[in-house]
Design a protein around this motif. Structure first.
Motif, short mmCIF file in Angstrom:
data_model
loop_
_atom_site.label_atom_id
_atom_site.label_comp_id
_atom_site.label_asym_id
_atom_site.label_seq_id
_atom_site.Cartn_x
_atom_site.Cartn_y
_atom_site.Cartn_z
N UNK A 136 17.71 -9.05 -3.70
CA UNK A 136 16.86 -8.76 -4.85
C UNK A 136 15.73 -7.82 -4.44
N UNK A 137 15.10 -8.13 -3.30
CA UNK A 137 13.99 -7.31 -2.82
C UNK A 137 14.47 -5.90 -2.46
N UNK A 138 15.63 -5.81 -1.84
CA UNK A 138 16.19 -4.51 -1.47
C UNK A 138 16.47 -3.68 -2.72
N UNK A 139 17.11 -4.27 -3.70
CA UNK A 139 17.45 -3.54 -4.93
C UNK A 139 16.19 -3.08 -5.65
N UNK A 140 15.17 -3.91 -5.65
CA UNK A 140 13.91 -3.52 -6.29
C UNK A 140 13.27 -2.35 -5.55
N UNK A 141 13.41 -2.32 -4.23
CA UNK A 141 12.86 -1.21 -3.45
C UNK A 141 13.55 0.10 -3.80
N UNK A 142 14.87 0.06 -3.95
CA UNK A 142 15.59 1.28 -4.32
C UNK A 142 15.22 1.70 -5.75
N UNK A 143 15.10 0.74 -6.64
CA UNK A 143 14.71 1.06 -8.02
C UNK A 143 13.32 1.69 -8.06
N UNK A 144 12.41 1.17 -7.25
CA UNK A 144 11.04 1.69 -7.21
C UNK A 144 11.00 3.13 -6.73
N UNK A 145 11.99 3.51 -5.92
CA UNK A 145 12.06 4.89 -5.42
C UNK A 145 13.03 5.76 -6.22
N UNK A 146 13.57 5.19 -7.31
CA UNK A 146 14.47 5.92 -8.21
C UNK A 146 15.67 6.51 -7.48
N UNK A 147 16.21 5.74 -6.56
CA UNK A 147 17.43 6.15 -5.86
C UNK A 147 18.43 4.99 -5.90
N UNK A 148 19.70 5.30 -5.70
CA UNK A 148 20.75 4.30 -5.76
C UNK A 148 21.06 3.75 -4.38
N UNK A 149 21.11 2.45 -4.29
CA UNK A 149 21.47 1.79 -3.03
C UNK A 149 22.94 2.10 -2.71
N UNK A 150 23.24 2.59 -1.50
CA UNK A 150 24.63 2.94 -1.18
C UNK A 150 25.52 1.74 -0.89
N UNK A 151 24.96 0.55 -0.75
CA UNK A 151 25.79 -0.63 -0.50
C UNK A 151 26.51 -1.08 -1.76
N UNK A 152 27.66 -1.73 -1.57
CA UNK A 152 28.39 -2.33 -2.68
C UNK A 152 27.92 -3.77 -2.88
N UNK A 153 27.80 -4.17 -4.15
CA UNK A 153 27.32 -5.51 -4.49
C UNK A 153 28.34 -6.26 -5.31
N UNK A 154 28.36 -7.58 -5.13
CA UNK A 154 29.21 -8.43 -5.98
C UNK A 154 28.69 -8.40 -7.41
N UNK A 155 27.37 -8.46 -7.53
CA UNK A 155 26.70 -8.31 -8.80
C UNK A 155 25.23 -8.03 -8.54
#
Length: 221
Positions: free
Chosen positions: A200-219
């Motif tokens: 959750x914290x990682x995804x929020x960090x990417x959202x805050x920087x307006x970039x897409x996380x390159x990892x694949x997620x289950x959801x």
């Protein structure tokens, strides 16, 4: 001669950024990783690969024999990993007792052996609420102790101690880092779960920087 530092390198995004920051600042880096029985041991695969690609000296220390004195955490047991934000009381189950004091002590011994003047680790501001051994007062005390514990003083540095994960990611993006080379999820499955506090914290960090996380997620929550 180039100054040498030991970076405690888990294979996660914070220590990945820290490793590259130290190199960008001109230090000779020795990476040190620990297998303490964490269920997300997949992060160590990332650490090995990154260090191999960069030609960085890398030691991986197996301290699973210490599990009897570091037990009770959902990261090292069959206890279910809690979901949601770190601020929630349930996330306290992810605390591994005295982990950072143990790791920093071992890293300091390695620093003396390697001729390094400092040990760097990736504690950051987002960890303060839950993890006592990621707080500024802990870092200050460990720094003081490690400077007098051997004939050779070794400093303890946590460059991200006042930063949140979004700010750390921003630093890494400035360096052009590829975060597909990291692993953050507390569940060591094929894909990141997207629900644990770390995801959750990682995804929020990417959202805050307006970039897409390159990892694949289950959801993603």
């Amino acid at each position: 001669m180039t100054e040498t530092v030991v970076v405690i390198y888990s294979g996660g995004m914070d220590s990945f950024t820290l490793l590259h920051l130290a190199r960008a600042r001109g230090y000779q880096v020795h990476a040190l990783s620990f297998n303490y029985g964490q269920r997300h041991v997949r992060e160590l695969d990332c650490a090995r690969q990154v260090c191999a690609d960069l030609g960085i000296p890398h030691k991986e220390i197996d301290i699973r024999a210490m599990s009897e004195v570091m037990s009770g955490s959902s990261l090292t047991s069959d206890t279910e990993v809690p979901e949601g934000h770190y601020e929630e009381d349930s996330m306290k189950s992810t605390v591994v007792p005295n982990r950072n004091m143990i790791l920093l002590s071992l890293a300091t011994g390695y620093a003396v052996t390697a001729g390094a003047s400092e040990v760097w680790f990736g504690a950051h501001g987002g960890d303060h609420a839950i993890y006592p051994d990621c707080r500024p007062e802990f870092v200050e005390k460990m720094d003081a102790v490690c400077r007098v514990a051997n004939y050779e003083p070794v400093g303890i540095e946590a460059p991200f101690i006042r930063m949140d994960k979004g700010e750390i990611l921003a630093e890494g993006l400035k360096l052009g880092l590829d975060y597909s080379q990291t692993w953050t999820c507390y569940n060591g499955r094929d894909k990141a779960c997207g629900r644990c506090g770390s995801c959750v914290e990682r995804l929020e960090a990417f959202a805050a920087n307006a970039v897409t996380d390159p990892l694949e997620y289950e959801e993603q929550v």
